[in-house]
Write an enzyme that holds these catalytic residues in place. Structure first.
Site, PDB file in Angstrom:
ATOM      1  N   GLU A  87      -1.554  -0.561  -4.292  1.00 42.75           N
ATOM      2  CA  GLU A  87      -1.703   0.828  -3.842  1.00 42.75           C
ATOM      3  C   GLU A  87      -2.346   1.686  -4.927  1.00 42.75           C
ATOM      4  O   GLU A  87      -3.133   2.582  -4.636  1.00 42.75           O
ATOM      5  CB  GLU A  87      -0.337   1.424  -3.456  1.00 42.75           C
ATOM      6  CG  GLU A  87       0.315   0.763  -2.250  1.00 42.75           C
ATOM      7  CD  GLU A  87      -0.463   0.982  -0.965  1.00 42.75           C
ATOM      8  OE1 GLU A  87      -1.646   0.594  -0.921  1.00 42.75           O
ATOM      9  OE2 GLU A  87       0.120   1.513  -0.016  1.00 42.75           O
ATOM     10  N   THR A 130      -8.538   9.824   1.451  1.00 38.70           N
ATOM     11  CA  THR A 130      -7.183  10.074   0.952  1.00 38.70           C
ATOM     12  C   THR A 130      -7.214  11.166  -0.113  1.00 38.70           C
ATOM     13  O   THR A 130      -6.334  12.032  -0.157  1.00 38.70           O
ATOM     14  CB  THR A 130      -6.582   8.770   0.379  1.00 38.70           C
ATOM     15  OG1 THR A 130      -6.740   7.758   1.365  1.00 38.70           O
ATOM     16  CG2 THR A 130      -5.114   8.914   0.053  1.00 38.70           C
TER      17      THR A 130
HETATM   18  P1  ADP Z   1      -4.931   2.599   4.424  1.00 39.87           P
HETATM   19  O1  ADP Z   1      -4.292   3.960   4.456  1.00 39.87           O
HETATM   20  O2  ADP Z   1      -5.331   2.165   5.773  1.00 39.87           O
HETATM   21  O3  ADP Z   1      -4.158   1.591   3.645  1.00 39.87           O
HETATM   22  P2  ADP Z   1      -6.385   3.131   2.087  1.00 39.87           P
HETATM   23  O4  ADP Z   1      -7.457   4.162   2.045  1.00 39.87           O
HETATM   24  O5  ADP Z   1      -5.085   3.392   1.423  1.00 39.87           O
HETATM   25  O6  ADP Z   1      -6.230   2.737   3.616  1.00 39.87           O
HETATM   26  O7  ADP Z   1      -6.901   1.759   1.432  1.00 39.87           O
HETATM   27  C1  ADP Z   1      -8.113   1.257   1.720  1.00 39.87           C
HETATM   28  C2  ADP Z   1      -8.967   1.205   0.446  1.00 39.87           C
HETATM   29  O8  ADP Z   1      -8.581   0.074  -0.366  1.00 39.87           O
HETATM   30  C3  ADP Z   1     -10.424   1.006   0.808  1.00 39.87           C
HETATM   31  O9  ADP Z   1     -11.190   1.766  -0.109  1.00 39.87           O
HETATM   32  C4  ADP Z   1     -10.645  -0.472   0.574  1.00 39.87           C
HETATM   33  O10 ADP Z   1     -11.987  -0.756   0.218  1.00 39.87           O
HETATM   34  C5  ADP Z   1      -9.697  -0.796  -0.582  1.00 39.87           C
HETATM   35  N1  ADP Z   1      -9.254  -2.213  -0.556  1.00 39.87           N
HETATM   36  C6  ADP Z   1      -9.413  -3.136  -1.514  1.00 39.87           C
HETATM   37  N2  ADP Z   1      -8.875  -4.319  -1.160  1.00 39.87           N
HETATM   38  C7  ADP Z   1      -8.349  -4.148   0.066  1.00 39.87           C
HETATM   39  C8  ADP Z   1      -7.663  -5.001   0.964  1.00 39.87           C
HETATM   40  N3  ADP Z   1      -7.414  -6.287   0.699  1.00 39.87           N
HETATM   41  N4  ADP Z   1      -7.244  -4.479   2.124  1.00 39.87           N
HETATM   42  C9  ADP Z   1      -7.485  -3.171   2.431  1.00 39.87           C
HETATM   43  N5  ADP Z   1      -8.147  -2.321   1.635  1.00 39.87           N
HETATM   44  C10 ADP Z   1      -8.578  -2.799   0.449  1.00 39.87           C
END
Ligand code: ADP
Length: 318
Positions: A141, A193
């Site tokens: 995260e 975000t």
């Molecule tokens: P969500 O709220 O749906 O989790 P986030 O914005 O917190 O979405 O996280 C997505 C971000 O993390 C994107 O920028 C994505 O490129 C990055 N990321 C890196 N690795 C992963 C992964 N394995 N799964 C999802 N997102 C990833």
């Protein structure tokens, strides 16, 4: 040293662990940053095995083109944190099929991070407890959003509704909850975000704070007592939602029409753009879905919906 050798030898080096890591809803209305829950759909699928080469190999089996370098992929970042606390120098190969779209606000990053450490832990004969796994997964995260938060990770690992009373030190309470149907709509727009965070007010009025903590206490009590009326009354956020909802087209109308259709209530999922609504039964949850379709069709906005239930098991082994 002998002890480590024994542990090492007791592991099945050819084992393959397959899991499903569920989507999660963080910032559960009044429970901003402290309450989240897991849902049964959608979920990511992952597979992990020991590899002969040291380090972490990531194979993406989907269309999202996420990085395969472990330090740039949240699954890798979480697993690296776990490896730092192990004396052995294992190599892991991980295949990830994402069904939860990154950036949708339903815990896409948390599913990968939590899934990776839960699956690796099973390869290691469940060496670490759930709280420690949450701690490792929070590193994912941090990579995704810049901050270590646990309100997606904790429900993803524990299942159900979880209260994160504190992050430093970690204090996670898994809450019993009655059957709850969840309708989620994901409008195909991007809410960064960082933007969703930057518009928040840093100070709140005491009268608003009192309302908010009354609602949080009411929501927790309602869940524990299976009191749907109390849950519904408590699903009110006077601090975050009025500010953030302006980033999500049609938010107020969706909420109003969902409640008219019988939903208990709901709000922004994570930092958006997804919106979720809770209902007592499936028929109501499906009527809520219809209302969401009508509103977004009128607005000409591409969207995706799910009707699902609260997931009580967290990451599943398949
Ligand atoms: P969500 O709220 O749906 O989790 P986030 O914005 O917190 O979405 O996280 C997505 C971000 O993390 C994107 O920028 C994505 O490129 C990055 N990321 C890196 N690795 C992963 C992964 N394995 N799964 C999802 N997102 C990833």
């Amino acid at each position: 040293m002998n002890e480590i050798k024994d542990i090492y030898q007791s592991l099945d080096r050819n084992k393959v662990v397959k899991i499903q890591a569920p989507a999660t809803v963080a910032n559960m209305v009044c429970g901003f940053d402290v309450l989240g829950f897991a849902v049964n759909e959608p979920y990511d699928e992952m597979q992990i095995r020991f590899s002969d080469t040291a380090g972490i190999t990531i194979i993406n089996d989907d269309e999202y083109n996420l990085p395969t370098e472990p330090e740039k992929n949240v699954a890798g970042a979480a697993l690296l944190a776990m490896m730092e606390e192990m004396e052995e120098n294992f190599g892991f190969e991980m295949t990830i099929r994402k069904n939860i779209k990154p950036g949708s606000g339903v815990g896409s990053s948390a599913a990968s991070a939590a899934g990776a450490v839960v699956a690796a832990n099973r390869l290691l004969n469940d060496r670490f407890d759930n709280e420690t796994l949450v701690r490792f997964a929070m590193n994912g995260e941090k990579l995704a959003s810049g901050v270590k938060h646990a309100d997606n990770i904790a429900p993803c690992i524990y299942g159900g509704v979880t209260l994160i009373r504190s992050i430093f030190p970690l204090d996670i309470i898994a809450l019993n909850a009655p059957t709850l149907y969840v309708t989620i709509v994901h409008p195909q727009i991007e809410v960064r975000t960082a933007d969703a965070r930057s518009i928040l007010k840093q100070k709140v009025l005491l009268k608003d704070a009192i309302k908010q903590w009354g609602n949080i206490a009411g929501l927790v009590a309602g869940l524990l007592k299976s009191d749907y009326e109390l849950i519904g009354r408590s699903l009110e956020d006077v601090l975050i939602e009025p500010v953030r909802s302006i980033l999500i087209p049609g938010f107020d109308l969706i909420k109003q029409k969902s409640k008219e259709a019988g939903a208990l209530g709901g709000g922004i999922s994570g930092s958006g753009p997804s919106i979720f609504m809770l209902s007592r039964d499936e028929a109501t949850a499906k009527n809520v879905e219809k209302e969401m379709h009508i509103i977004y069709e009128q607005l000409g906005l591409d969207h995706h919906t799910y009707v699902t239930t609260v997931n009580h098991s967290g990451v599943r082994f398949v």
